[in-house]
Design a protein around this motif. Sequence first.
Motif, PDB file in Angstrom:
ATOM      1  N   PHE A   1      58.232  18.830  38.265  1.00  0.00           N
ATOM      2  CA  PHE A   1      59.526  18.492  37.667  1.00  0.00           C
ATOM      3  C   PHE A   1      60.562  18.175  38.741  1.00  0.00           C
ATOM      4  O   PHE A   1      61.312  17.210  38.641  1.00  0.00           O
TER       5      PHE A   1
ATOM      6  N   THR B   1      65.675  16.916  42.148  1.00  0.00           N
ATOM      7  CA  THR B   1      66.919  17.615  42.451  1.00  0.00           C
ATOM      8  C   THR B   1      66.843  17.810  43.953  1.00  0.00           C
ATOM      9  O   THR B   1      66.263  18.777  44.444  1.00  0.00           O
TER      10      THR B   1
ATOM     11  N   ARG C   1      74.792  22.885  37.163  1.00  0.00           N
ATOM     12  CA  ARG C   1      73.413  22.420  37.335  1.00  0.00           C
ATOM     13  C   ARG C   1      72.882  22.810  38.711  1.00  0.00           C
ATOM     14  O   ARG C   1      71.758  23.243  38.858  1.00  0.00           O
TER      15      ARG C   1
ATOM     16  N   SER D   1      62.501  14.650  38.799  1.00  0.00           N
ATOM     17  CA  SER D   1      63.941  14.482  38.630  1.00  0.00           C
ATOM     18  C   SER D   1      64.611  14.564  39.987  1.00  0.00           C
ATOM     19  O   SER D   1      65.814  14.573  40.088  1.00  0.00           O
TER      20      SER D   1
ATOM     21  N   GLN E   1      67.806  20.040  32.772  1.00  0.00           N
ATOM     22  CA  GLN E   1      67.874  18.706  32.181  1.00  0.00           C
ATOM     23  C   GLN E   1      69.070  18.537  31.236  1.00  0.00           C
ATOM     24  O   GLN E   1      69.672  17.479  31.179  1.00  0.00           O
TER      25      GLN E   1
ATOM     26  N   CYS F   1      69.634  24.942  39.556  1.00  0.00           N
ATOM     27  CA  CYS F   1      68.617  24.448  40.500  1.00  0.00           C
ATOM     28  C   CYS F   1      68.321  25.522  41.554  1.00  0.00           C
ATOM     29  O   CYS F   1      67.176  25.729  41.945  1.00  0.00           O
TER      30      CYS F   1
END
Length: 792
Positions: A115, A121, A86, A119, A78, A90
């Motif tokens: 999560f 991903t 990122r 979000s 985050q 991930c």
Amino acid sequence: GHLLFPNISEETYENIPGQSKITFLLQAIRNTTAAEEARQMAAVLLRRLLSSAFDEVYPTLPSDVQTAIKSELLMIIQMETQSSMRKKVCDIAAELARNLIDEDGNNQWPEGLKFLFDSVTCNAVGQMATDFAPGFQKKFHEKVIAALLQTMEDQGNQRVQAHAAAALINFTEDCPKSLLIPYLDNLVKHLHSIMVLKLQELIQKGTKLVLEQVVTSIASVADTAEEKFVPYYDLFMPSLKHIVENAVQKELRLLRGKLLNALFMQDASDVMQLLLKTQTDFNDMEDDDPQISYMISAWARMCKILGKEFQQYLPVVMGPLMKTASIKPEVALLDTQDMENMSDDDGWEFVNLGDQQSFGIKTAGLEEKSTACQMLVCYAKELKEGFVEYTEQVVKLMVPLLKFYFHDDILQPLNTKPAESMPLLLECARVRGPEYLTQMWHFMCDALIKAIGTEPDSDVLSEIMHSFAKCIEVMGDGCLNNEHFEELGGILKAKLEEHFKNQELRQVKRQDEDYDEQVEESLQDEDDNDVYILTKVSDILHSIFSSYKEKVLPWFEQLLPLIVNLICPHRPWPDRQWGLCIFDDVIEHCSPASFKYAEYFLRPMLQYVCDNSPEVRQAAAYGLGVMAQYGGDNYRPFCTEALPLLVRVIQSADSKTKENVNATENCISAVGKIMKFKPDCVNVEEVLPHWLSWLPLHEDKEEAVQTFNYLCDLIESNHPIVLGPNNTNLPKIFSIIAEGEMHEAIKHEDPCAKRLANVVRQVQTSGGLWTECIAQLSPEQQAAIQELLNSA
């Protein structure tokens, strides 16, 4: 060693225990003041640690530390501003999540998954969809599809939209059709509205990133949904036609190509007309125009959809396809100096030939050539005799490609497809009669044999050997002349000798001082490749024995010592397995004549029925079965000797476990064959009740048919032991038949299915008995019996 992090040496890192390694790496990742490389390196190391040594490092941690690590990872994702960083984090989270999903697909990190969905991903979801298919789809379809569709509509962020579309493609590709259907309506409407929006954007701003992904998503959904997609076809047609007709600028060619691939189903003939219209300017296209390979794949897709109907379009399609398949690559032989000057030039690849020389090949156009070869194979497979007109020109194109010695993953089809096409082309050519077929085979045969002798790459070699074996099966007795036999004998002998030599070299390397896990891993790979080639030697011998029978034994004698060597007790199990398989073929196809070699294989075969390796047991048991079935009288005493050995294997406690079941079923089948073909070698009355209790077989379909046929023989002859006093065994027989049907052990078109159905019908006519038999079956078994009656 080089410094990983400014303040810690590699030695120190190696010595940190697993638990602290994780914490240490997380700290390094979190340290935003450190150099970018150091953080990236730490992320890569952490992912590797989790992927290679998860069981050593993670489960031993106290649970509060585990919890801390999980929340830490989610926090970093985050907070992280750098997108490449990122993505790496991930990947770590996905790796951890993957390790926390157990065998049954239960997820031990629900908040991590929640999560990811919140979000989204999308990369992680897409990755997991591919890695855990289809379990992941079965468990999470509701959440995933909803989350991805929502994300795709996030107009604020092009890249995220494109990622979500890509993840959706991964998800639907491996999604079982039945799971996807309930969402179809919702999915399609979303995809359509996004597509229309994106089409507007393309026209106004020229942005096409998301549109390409959405189009591919549509194609992927259509592929999975098959005929269920048909009603939505009209919805998409106008937009698709619009793009196909207007996307002519160079930078939109890829998009247009993808669309051609998405124009599917219903209107195949409309679409073909559209393709044919764009077809006229095909000759003006540059060799590396991306539309070419998409068009070519689009046609292949049409061919799969239309089947035999597609034949009418061949005259239009084959021209461009042959042109692309015939692209001649530019090649050059250069010394190192020239090569350095060229290396900036795009599209050349080099193979070092030693001695300051390199062989270069320009890869432009080769990918298209590769796709075209793949498609030709597809047409031959789908259209069979409908493709006969083109067999000659395709053979002339493919045979020289067997010598194409440039290996690269992109070009894999260029190396394997020509071989794969050979037996298919022979099948196509069959309708023209034996003369045409023989001519074509002669054109291929020498080239195939030469290629088996010279091909360096083991993947390609195994494909060529496999195809050669298939060709012999198509052509049958008489297809090889003396020269062929002589050359082939020499090559196979060399392959087997090389097999033994490589094994010795590997043993030597294991004694070397540099020997470690990594060396062992590459030795294992070499070993697997070697064994794979051995299986293909076995394939070729199998096809020769099944075509030529005992006539080929004198030729086979040159290989005999090598095959005998394969089944020596000290050899690794795959050697013994494949050596036995070859002798199985000798027994099965050379029947009584095989006995003259019995001194070489009989003792090992009897001994290996009880081997530790299930693969060896299976090969030995199969051999004993065919010995009873095809071997002459000389084999009788050995049938008597084999029986108790087979029974011992069947009755051992773990005989039905997943790894053992195939070997066990071959033993059961062999016992059946001994009773059926050599009944006076054993006490049938005594063995039969046991044998019945072991039925039905459901893993090894070929042996299942053999056992069911024998069961039918026994029932049709009213064998008292099988039927039992006053037919008391019939309910048991019914349950055996029902179980066989439930496990799809017998195909409905097999004559055996009819015999079984007749047994059932026979009982149906005698009312009371029928009621009694059916009453003892479970509802599933009753349904299976009904299914058998309806279909056979």
